[in-house]
Design an enzyme around this catalytic site. Structure first.
Site, PDB file in Angstrom:
ATOM      1  N   ASN A 224      -1.817  19.045 -20.957  1.00  0.00           N
ATOM      2  CA  ASN A 224      -2.121  17.996 -21.817  1.00  0.00           C
ATOM      3  C   ASN A 224      -2.311  18.920 -22.860  1.00  0.00           C
ATOM      4  O   ASN A 224      -2.113  18.151 -23.873  1.00  0.00           O
ATOM      5  CB  ASN A 224      -3.874  17.241 -21.551  1.00  0.00           C
ATOM      6  CG  ASN A 224      -4.208  16.345 -20.182  1.00  0.00           C
ATOM      7  OD1 ASN A 224      -2.931  15.814 -19.958  1.00  0.00           O
ATOM      8  ND2 ASN A 224      -4.532  16.121 -19.348  1.00  0.00           N
TER       9      ASN A 224
ATOM     10  N   LYS B 167       5.196  23.017 -14.310  1.00  0.00           N
ATOM     11  CA  LYS B 167       4.994  22.343 -13.490  1.00  0.00           C
ATOM     12  C   LYS B 167       4.439  21.801 -12.572  1.00  0.00           C
ATOM     13  O   LYS B 167       3.159  21.899 -12.039  1.00  0.00           O
ATOM     14  CB  LYS B 167       5.479  20.791 -14.211  1.00  0.00           C
ATOM     15  CG  LYS B 167       5.032  19.534 -13.829  1.00  0.00           C
ATOM     16  CD  LYS B 167       5.321  18.466 -14.829  1.00  0.00           C
ATOM     17  CE  LYS B 167       3.821  17.300 -14.252  1.00  0.00           C
ATOM     18  NZ  LYS B 167       4.354  16.489 -14.955  1.00  0.00           N
TER      19      LYS B 167
ATOM     20  N   HIS C  58      -1.376  17.136 -26.005  1.00  0.00           N
ATOM     21  CA  HIS C  58      -1.694  16.183 -26.261  1.00  0.00           C
ATOM     22  C   HIS C  58      -3.029  15.046 -26.444  1.00  0.00           C
ATOM     23  O   HIS C  58      -2.696  13.032 -26.656  1.00  0.00           O
ATOM     24  CB  HIS C  58      -1.230  14.942 -24.362  1.00  0.00           C
ATOM     25  CG  HIS C  58       0.334  15.638 -23.878  1.00  0.00           C
ATOM     26  ND1 HIS C  58       0.724  16.708 -24.109  1.00  0.00           N
ATOM     27  CD2 HIS C  58       1.038  14.668 -23.352  1.00  0.00           C
ATOM     28  CE1 HIS C  58       1.924  16.646 -23.075  1.00  0.00           C
ATOM     29  NE2 HIS C  58       2.112  15.529 -22.923  1.00  0.00           N
TER      30      HIS C  58
ATOM     31  N   GLU D   3      -5.352  16.563 -11.307  1.00  0.00           N
ATOM     32  CA  GLU D   3      -5.434  17.113 -12.541  1.00  0.00           C
ATOM     33  C   GLU D   3      -8.069  17.316 -12.761  1.00  0.00           C
ATOM     34  O   GLU D   3      -8.292  17.317 -13.050  1.00  0.00           O
ATOM     35  CB  GLU D   3      -5.159  16.094 -13.529  1.00  0.00           C
ATOM     36  CG  GLU D   3      -6.106  16.340 -14.892  1.00  0.00           C
ATOM     37  CD  GLU D   3      -5.378  15.535 -15.723  1.00  0.00           C
ATOM     38  OE1 GLU D   3      -6.384  15.311 -17.041  1.00  0.00           O
ATOM     39  OE2 GLU D   3      -3.784  14.857 -15.421  1.00  0.00           O
TER      40      GLU D   3
ATOM     41  N   LYS E 119       2.129  11.456 -11.090  1.00  0.00           N
ATOM     42  CA  LYS E 119       1.452  10.591 -12.143  1.00  0.00           C
ATOM     43  C   LYS E 119       2.073   9.539 -12.111  1.00  0.00           C
ATOM     44  O   LYS E 119       3.472   9.135 -12.683  1.00  0.00           O
ATOM     45  CB  LYS E 119       1.107  11.427 -13.558  1.00  0.00           C
ATOM     46  CG  LYS E 119      -0.426  12.359 -13.110  1.00  0.00           C
ATOM     47  CD  LYS E 119      -0.896  12.609 -14.687  1.00  0.00           C
ATOM     48  CE  LYS E 119      -1.578  13.202 -14.462  1.00  0.00           C
ATOM     49  NZ  LYS E 119      -2.175  13.954 -15.871  1.00  0.00           N
TER      50      LYS E 119
ATOM     51  N   GLU F 250       7.942  18.548 -24.569  1.00  0.00           N
ATOM     52  CA  GLU F 250       7.217  19.144 -23.247  1.00  0.00           C
ATOM     53  C   GLU F 250       7.507  20.330 -23.218  1.00  0.00           C
ATOM     54  O   GLU F 250       6.888  21.246 -22.794  1.00  0.00           O
ATOM     55  CB  GLU F 250       7.492  18.019 -22.607  1.00  0.00           C
ATOM     56  CG  GLU F 250       7.385  17.041 -22.717  1.00  0.00           C
ATOM     57  CD  GLU F 250       5.269  16.507 -22.684  1.00  0.00           C
ATOM     58  OE1 GLU F 250       4.798  17.613 -22.454  1.00  0.00           O
ATOM     59  OE2 GLU F 250       5.260  15.485 -22.978  1.00  0.00           O
TER      60      GLU F 250
ATOM     61  N   HIS G  82      -1.753  11.009 -28.051  1.00  0.00           N
ATOM     62  CA  HIS G  82      -1.967  10.120 -28.026  1.00  0.00           C
ATOM     63  C   HIS G  82      -2.795   9.306 -28.785  1.00  0.00           C
ATOM     64  O   HIS G  82      -3.056   7.859 -29.114  1.00  0.00           O
ATOM     65  CB  HIS G  82      -3.027   9.868 -26.711  1.00  0.00           C
ATOM     66  CG  HIS G  82      -2.322  10.960 -25.298  1.00  0.00           C
ATOM     67  ND1 HIS G  82      -2.549  10.176 -23.959  1.00  0.00           N
ATOM     68  CD2 HIS G  82      -0.569  10.545 -24.602  1.00  0.00           C
ATOM     69  CE1 HIS G  82      -1.283  11.433 -23.123  1.00  0.00           C
ATOM     70  NE2 HIS G  82      -0.776  10.858 -24.091  1.00  0.00           N
TER      71      HIS G  82
ATOM     72  N   ARG H 177       0.799  -1.173  -0.205  1.00  0.00           N
ATOM     73  CA  ARG H 177       0.260  -0.005   0.274  1.00  0.00           C
ATOM     74  C   ARG H 177       0.840   1.533   0.135  1.00  0.00           C
ATOM     75  O   ARG H 177       0.365   2.654   0.373  1.00  0.00           O
ATOM     76  CB  ARG H 177      -1.072   0.345   0.966  1.00  0.00           C
ATOM     77  CG  ARG H 177      -2.008  -1.300   1.190  1.00  0.00           C
ATOM     78  CD  ARG H 177      -2.943  -0.828   2.407  1.00  0.00           C
ATOM     79  NE  ARG H 177      -3.986  -1.927   2.212  1.00  0.00           N
ATOM     80  CZ  ARG H 177      -4.207  -3.125   2.900  1.00  0.00           C
ATOM     81  NH1 ARG H 177      -2.467  -3.624   3.339  1.00  0.00           N
ATOM     82  NH2 ARG H 177      -4.998  -3.823   2.384  1.00  0.00           N
TER      83      ARG H 177
ATOM     84  N   HIS I 138       6.422  10.207 -27.645  1.00  0.00           N
ATOM     85  CA  HIS I 138       6.157  10.379 -26.897  1.00  0.00           C
ATOM     86  C   HIS I 138       5.837  11.929 -27.296  1.00  0.00           C
ATOM     87  O   HIS I 138       5.300  12.393 -27.760  1.00  0.00           O
ATOM     88  CB  HIS I 138       5.525   9.934 -25.074  1.00  0.00           C
ATOM     89  CG  HIS I 138       4.721  11.226 -24.426  1.00  0.00           C
ATOM     90  ND1 HIS I 138       3.540  10.630 -25.193  1.00  0.00           N
ATOM     91  CD2 HIS I 138       5.724  12.557 -24.240  1.00  0.00           C
ATOM     92  CE1 HIS I 138       3.356  11.579 -24.203  1.00  0.00           C
ATOM     93  NE2 HIS I 138       3.768  12.553 -23.872  1.00  0.00           N
TER      94      HIS I 138
ATOM     95  N   ARG J 180      -4.334  21.905 -14.138  1.00  0.00           N
ATOM     96  CA  ARG J 180      -3.521  20.429 -14.200  1.00  0.00           C
ATOM     97  C   ARG J 180      -3.754  19.801 -15.719  1.00  0.00           C
ATOM     98  O   ARG J 180      -2.803  19.381 -16.439  1.00  0.00           O
ATOM     99  CB  ARG J 180      -3.272  19.305 -13.460  1.00  0.00           C
ATOM    100  CG  ARG J 180      -2.241  18.641 -13.660  1.00  0.00           C
ATOM    101  CD  ARG J 180      -2.180  17.855 -12.511  1.00  0.00           C
ATOM    102  NE  ARG J 180      -0.816  16.815 -12.863  1.00  0.00           N
ATOM    103  CZ  ARG J 180       0.004  15.507 -11.721  1.00  0.00           C
ATOM    104  NH1 ARG J 180      -0.297  15.917 -11.059  1.00  0.00           N
ATOM    105  NH2 ARG J 180       1.036  15.724 -12.873  1.00  0.00           N
TER     106      ARG J 180
END
Length: 337
Positions: A232, A214, A235, A224, A136, A178, A239, A114, A252, A228
């Protein structure tokens, strides 16, 4: 040395930006315990060995280079290795690599017993400017990127620009995509560094300014729910392109670069394309618009038939709005065939 403090209450941590930080990682990280060091085959072996040698009991796991390692099978295999090696809740996981390693190792750390302590030592431009901070963590499933994961903040991040010296120019450029994204949405001065072409001599500033952007965004919107989502930018369509990686072989950051092109104003687009071309980044892709669209509609950020998109009219100025997926089709046609 520059230290940025990510202020997230109980989950706060420092981002140490210092050339040579890897060689004294034990001064910054609590390594007097059993430490799992996760790296990949593309990272110089001495990086992981340096960290493991500083630990009381260092165990190195090396995964294959590339997105395929962000899988449920690899995630399970690392957890099994930790169990076999007798890791406890008091021990730690250290990522030494790029975004794939950071995402995978972070999710492992979030899940084992955990949650155990997690440290990130990013070794690519892409991970140093973006993915190494913010919490993330994820793996891919059934061709969908980052669909299984958790928000799990590291205890500390070490950004050592000396680790970039072994990268080839293509990897440097994909990471800079980025950073360029950050400048477009949030920092006109950062964008100007790209516009003027002063990249190599300003790499420290580019990485630091990107991290500051960031950091500020994550502090305001860790999970998010709103702001936030500006991270993206590029993206959503990116994606959709990345889902066909086996056909075009793009990284990417290269997919994000293409995804930004339709999302800026007509006036800004020529400037953006000129910068991308100077960085040898693609501005279009040899895919049918229908193929990109179909993959894009499966992206996890979609909300029914809608998605939140970011558009940029001028450097440092963005607009966030919900649109129907079908409204993006004409934009996809700008970069597909």
């Amino acid at each position: 040395m520059n230290i940025l403090h990510m202020d997230l209450g109980a989950d706060s941590y420092d981002i140490v930006i210092e050339r040579g930080a890897l060689q004294k990682a034990d001064e910054y990280l609590e390594l007097d315990r059993k430490v799992l060091v996760v790296t990949d085959g593309g990272v110089p072996k001495e990086y992981a060995r340096t960290v493991a040698a500083m630990a009381k009991d260092g165990v190195i796991v090396t995964v294959s280079q590339g997105e395929d390692s962000k899988s449920i099978a690899q995630f399970s295999a690392i957890l099994s290795r930790m169990l076999k090696e007798g890791f406890s809740r008091r021990d730690a996981v250290v990522a030494v690599g790029g975004g794939v390693v950071g995402d995978l190792a972070g999710f492992v750390a979030a899940s084992y017993m955990r949650g155990v302590d997690f440290y990130n030592i990013p070794t690519t431009v892409l991970s140093q400017v973006d993915s190494s901070i913010g919490g993330k963590t994820a793996v891919n499933l059934d061709g969908i990127k980052n669909i299984v994961g958790a928000f799990y903040q590291p205890k500390k991040v070490l950004v050592d620009l000396d680790l970039l010296k072994t990268l080839d120019s293509r990897l440097v450029s994909e990471g800079l995509a980025e950073a360029l994204k950050m400048g477009l949405t949030s920092d006109a001065e950062l964008f100007e560094l790209f516009d003027k072409g002063n990249i190599n001599e300003n790499m420290d500033e580019i990485i630091t300014r990107s991290l500051m952007i960031k950091k500020n965004v994550v502090e305001q919107d860790e999970k998010e729910q709103g702001l936030r989502k500006i991270l993206n930018f590029g993206h959503t369509i990116g994606h959709g392109i990345e889902a066909h990686e086996e056909r075009h072989g793009l990284y990417h950051g290269e997919c994000v670069a293409i995804g930004m092109v339709p999302m800026v104003s007509d006036d800004l687009r020529p400037r953006l394309i000129k910068i991308l071309e100077s960085l040898r980044l693609p501005t279009a892709v040899d895919l049918k618009a229908d193929e990109i669209y179909e993959a894009m509609t499966h992206d996890k950020k979609g909300e029914g038939d809608q998605v939140t998109v970011i558009t940029v009219s001028e450097p440092g100025e963005y607009e966030m709005k919900k649109v129907r997926f079908k409204e993006l089709y004409p934009k996809i046609q700008m970069i597909g065939i």
